[in-house]
Design an enzyme around this catalytic site. Structure first.
Site, PDB file in Angstrom:
ATOM      1  N   CYS A  50      -2.793   3.384  -7.472  1.00  0.00           N
ATOM      2  CA  CYS A  50      -3.169   4.496  -6.593  1.00  0.00           C
ATOM      3  C   CYS A  50      -1.945   5.025  -5.833  1.00  0.00           C
ATOM      4  CB  CYS A  50      -4.251   4.026  -5.613  1.00  0.00           C
ATOM      5  SG  CYS A  50      -4.574   5.161  -4.257  1.00  0.00           S
ATOM      6  N   CYS A  53      -2.378   5.519  -1.988  1.00  0.00           N
ATOM      7  CA  CYS A  53      -2.446   4.229  -1.287  1.00  0.00           C
ATOM      8  C   CYS A  53      -1.060   3.794  -0.810  1.00  0.00           C
ATOM      9  CB  CYS A  53      -3.020   3.143  -2.195  1.00  0.00           C
ATOM     10  SG  CYS A  53      -4.731   3.432  -2.715  1.00  0.00           S
TER      11      CYS A  53
END
Length: 312
Positions: A50, A53
């Site tokens: 991700c 993230c």
């Protein structure tokens, strides 16, 4: 007194429970649900693949690390804890995408957000959760005390408190602005200018910072005019239509604390010649409002007088 200090991150007390930990399905009940009965717990659901993230998690760690142990961050790798994710999703927690951050309080989900929000919005989210839990960020408590010191006229104490708040959290625009204003009130314009020069670029356009810069400009202008006050008053006594003298006198009155007198001087110019010097009197009055603060009693009083004058 040197009120500029180097901001330092808050450190947990020796032996304190870590504020930032990696969680798992095995520890979720203890680390999150049970722990949230004593303090708010943020759960950062993330994944190695991700991209957002990689931005959000360091932001969460930075802010939680500055909170002095008043909130906990538990990081959950969704790929390593699929069963937990499925269980939470079945309970209604939207985990179709990451990052997702859920705030737990008293064993329940209190709030959540998804996506990599800017640091300022993440900070507001965490502060709202702390407020819900009847707490506040350490810097917020110190800033509240600084404002009380300012209201009591103890500007030296206020400056020390604002500086302490910045040590806790250097991303507080109201603390930077408050420190600058306190130094202005102490007559230390050069130090106030140095403080304003140290403000992080991301905060430079904040309304509180802009108002503090205006307050410094107004203060410097006024201190220069204050030394000429007697001469200015003599000029007005000889010629009440000397708008330049009245304009300078307004700055002098403001510098000596007579805000009502300063506003009245500018309003008098407008009564006599509303458009004088390309509307200079009104524009200067607006600067005073910015410097005094929108909620100041003198600002509200002068605003009413200005409205009456403009719409009469």
């Amino acid at each position: 007194m040197d009120h500029i200090t180097t901001p330092k991150p808050a450190r947990p007390a020796p032996g304190a429970t870590p504020s930032i930990i990696d969680g798992s399905q095995a520890t979720f009940m203890t680390d999150v649900v049970e722990a949230s009965r004593n303090l708010p717990v943020l759960v950062d659901f993330w994944a190695t693949w991700c991209g957002p993230c990689k931005t959000l998690t360091p932001t969460l760690e930075k802010i939680v690390g500055s909170m002095g142990g008043r909130v906990r961050l538990v990081k959950i790798d969704i790929d390593q804890n699929r069963a937990l994710v499925q269980q939470l999703a079945s309970l209604g927690l939207p985990l179709q995408s990451v990052p997702t951050v859920a705030a737990f309080w008293q064993g329940q989900i209190a709030d959540l957000f998804q996506g990599a929000l800017p640091e300022s919005e993440v900070r507001r989210f965490i502060e709202a959760v702390l407020k819900l839990a009847g707490s506040a960020a350490p810097a917020a408590d110190v800033i509240a005390d600084a404002r009380k010191a300012t209201e009591a006229g103890d500007h030296a104490q206020a400056a020390d408190l604002y500086s302490a708040a910045l040590n806790e959290d250097p991303e507080r625009p109201e603390a930077w602005a408050g420190l600058a204003r306190s130094l202005i009130a102490l007559g230390d314009d050069d130090q106030a200018e140095a403080v304003l020069a140290e403000i992080p670029a991301a905060l430079a356009e904040h309304a509180d910072i802009a108002a503090a810069k205006t307050a410094l400009a107004v203060a410097r202008e006024g201190r220069q005019a204050a030394g000429e006050r007697s001469a200015l008053e003599a000029r007005l006594a000889a010629d009440p239509a000397d708008h330049e003298a009245r304009f300078a006198l307004a700055s002098a009155l403001n510098a000596t604390g007579d805000r009502d007198g300063a506003a009245d001087a500018l309003l008098e110019i407008m009564r006599r010649n509303r458009g004088w010097n390309e509307d200079a009197a009104r524009l200067q009055l607006l600067k005073f409002f910015d410097a005094w603060g929108i909620d100041a009693a003198e600002t509200m009083s002068a605003r009413r007088k200005l409205s009456t004058l403009l719409f009469s």
